[in-house]
Design an enzyme around this catalytic site. Structure first.
Site, PDB file in Angstrom:
ATOM      1  CG  HIS A   1      30.685  35.416 -33.338  1.00 59.40           C
ATOM      2  ND1 HIS A   1      30.299  35.230 -34.400  1.00 59.40           N
ATOM      3  CD2 HIS A   1      31.160  36.587 -33.013  1.00 59.40           C
ATOM      4  CE1 HIS A   1      29.938  36.649 -34.924  1.00 59.40           C
ATOM      5  NE2 HIS A   1      30.838  37.494 -34.066  1.00 59.40           N
TER       6      HIS A   1
ATOM      7  CG  HIS B   1      26.475  33.658 -29.208  1.00 61.74           C
ATOM      8  ND1 HIS B   1      27.661  33.083 -28.606  1.00 61.74           N
ATOM      9  CD2 HIS B   1      26.323  34.118 -30.381  1.00 61.74           C
ATOM     10  CE1 HIS B   1      28.632  33.352 -29.833  1.00 61.74           C
ATOM     11  NE2 HIS B   1      27.779  33.880 -30.776  1.00 61.74           N
TER      12      HIS B   1
END
Length: 311
Positions: free
Chosen positions: A169, A130
């Site tokens: 994710h 991320h």
């Protein structure tokens, strides 16, 4: 050649607080399972070095590196924990862990390219996928896989590498860093909708993003991978494969609502290994991302490593 297993005690020292899912116990659970299952004897262990910041600068801006490094340094000096966002915290042990995690991915790349290991797994934290070029978020500080991929390209001279991300994710940080870099193909699956609420519109032509609805099970995901990933990987013919290995799409993991089980991770790893053997001389570097149910994480990493090690 052996499978390299790269970690460091410093990765246990990063602590984002009581009850946080990205906890030091994640690595302990993996270690316990490897020993109990006997997989440990098939691995060649290496300690992760501190990453050279010149490698980090190939994936992140110098301004960001200076800023986040300064904050982590202050946490270490003053014994404080500071919030970066509502989910991401820097503690006194974070700086060393971040440097070791990225260093592990670079070392793994060199071990594999130098023929000292057939493939490698980095048992590290914090995760990285991320972290964008200019921002820490989603438990991530430096983007370990992106740093390693750029090292393989810019330092070791490879012409084409693939990044495969099967975390629940979307790897928005990796996409931000390598979008439209024609030397990199990124293929991923991720639950949609789910944090970070991105990926449905790829940022570049070198992405194969496969959003997956909640409660999708392994058989359907396997079909998506065959239909979407495999043709792209075959056409691209990567010289090396990097894996953002998140295991939070497991049906027992509360941070997502997908239905993968250990057999699915085993199958995914075999499919990746098959591509690597045909196009990349078997060269794979896998780095731990998510996975927050400790028992499911340990078992899933176990089958992943069994396939990589060929046992």
């Amino acid at each position: 050649m052996p499978t390299a297993y790269i970690s460091h005690p410093d990765c246990h020292q990063h602590d984002m607080g009581r009850g946080h899912p990205e906890c030091p116990q994640r690595l302990a659970a993996i270690e316990d399972w490897l020993i109990a299952s006997g997989i440990d004897v098939a691995l060649e262990r290496h300690e992760a070095p501190l990453v050279d910041l010149a490698d980090v600068e190939r994936a992140h801006s110098k301004l960001y590196i200076d800023s986040i490094s300064g904050l982590m340094h202050e946490c270490a000096d003053f014994g404080e924990t500071r919030a970066i966002d509502p989910d991401t915290f820097a503690s006194p042990g974070t700086q060393a862990a971040v440097m070791r995690a990225a260093g592990a991915a670079v070392k793994a790349t060199d071990l594999v390219l130098d023929g000292k290991a057939e493939n490698a797994f980095c048992a590290v934290r914090p995760p990285g996928h991320h972290a964008t070029r200019d921002q820490a978020m989603g438990f991530c500080f430096f983007n370990n896989v992106a740093v390693a991929a750029r090292h393989a390209l810019d330092v070791r001279g490879l012409k084409r590498v693939a990044i495969i991300d099967f975390d629940v994710h979307h790897g928005n940080g990796t996409e931000d860093i390598i979008a439209n870099d024609e030397r990199v193909l990124m293929v991923s699956i991720f639950q949609n909708p789910l944090y970070p609420y991105s990926g449905t519109r790829p940022l570049g032509d070198n992405m194969v993003n496969v959003p997956v609805p909640p409660y999708t099970r392994g058989g359907e995901i396997r079909e998506m991978i065959e239909a979407e990933w495999m043709p792209a990987l075959e056409a691209f013919k990567p010289e090396m494969i990097f894996i953002s290995a998140g295991f939070d799409a497991h049906r027992d993991d509360d941070l997502g609502q997908l239905g993968l089980v250990e057999a699915d991770y085993e199958w995914i790893t075999w499919r990746i290994k098959d591509v690597a053997q045909r196009h990349a001389k078997g060269r794979i570097v896998s780095s731990l991302e998510g996975g927050y149910n400790l028992a499911a994480l340990a078992r899933s990493v176990g089958v992943h490593l069994r396939v990589l090690a060929g046992i």
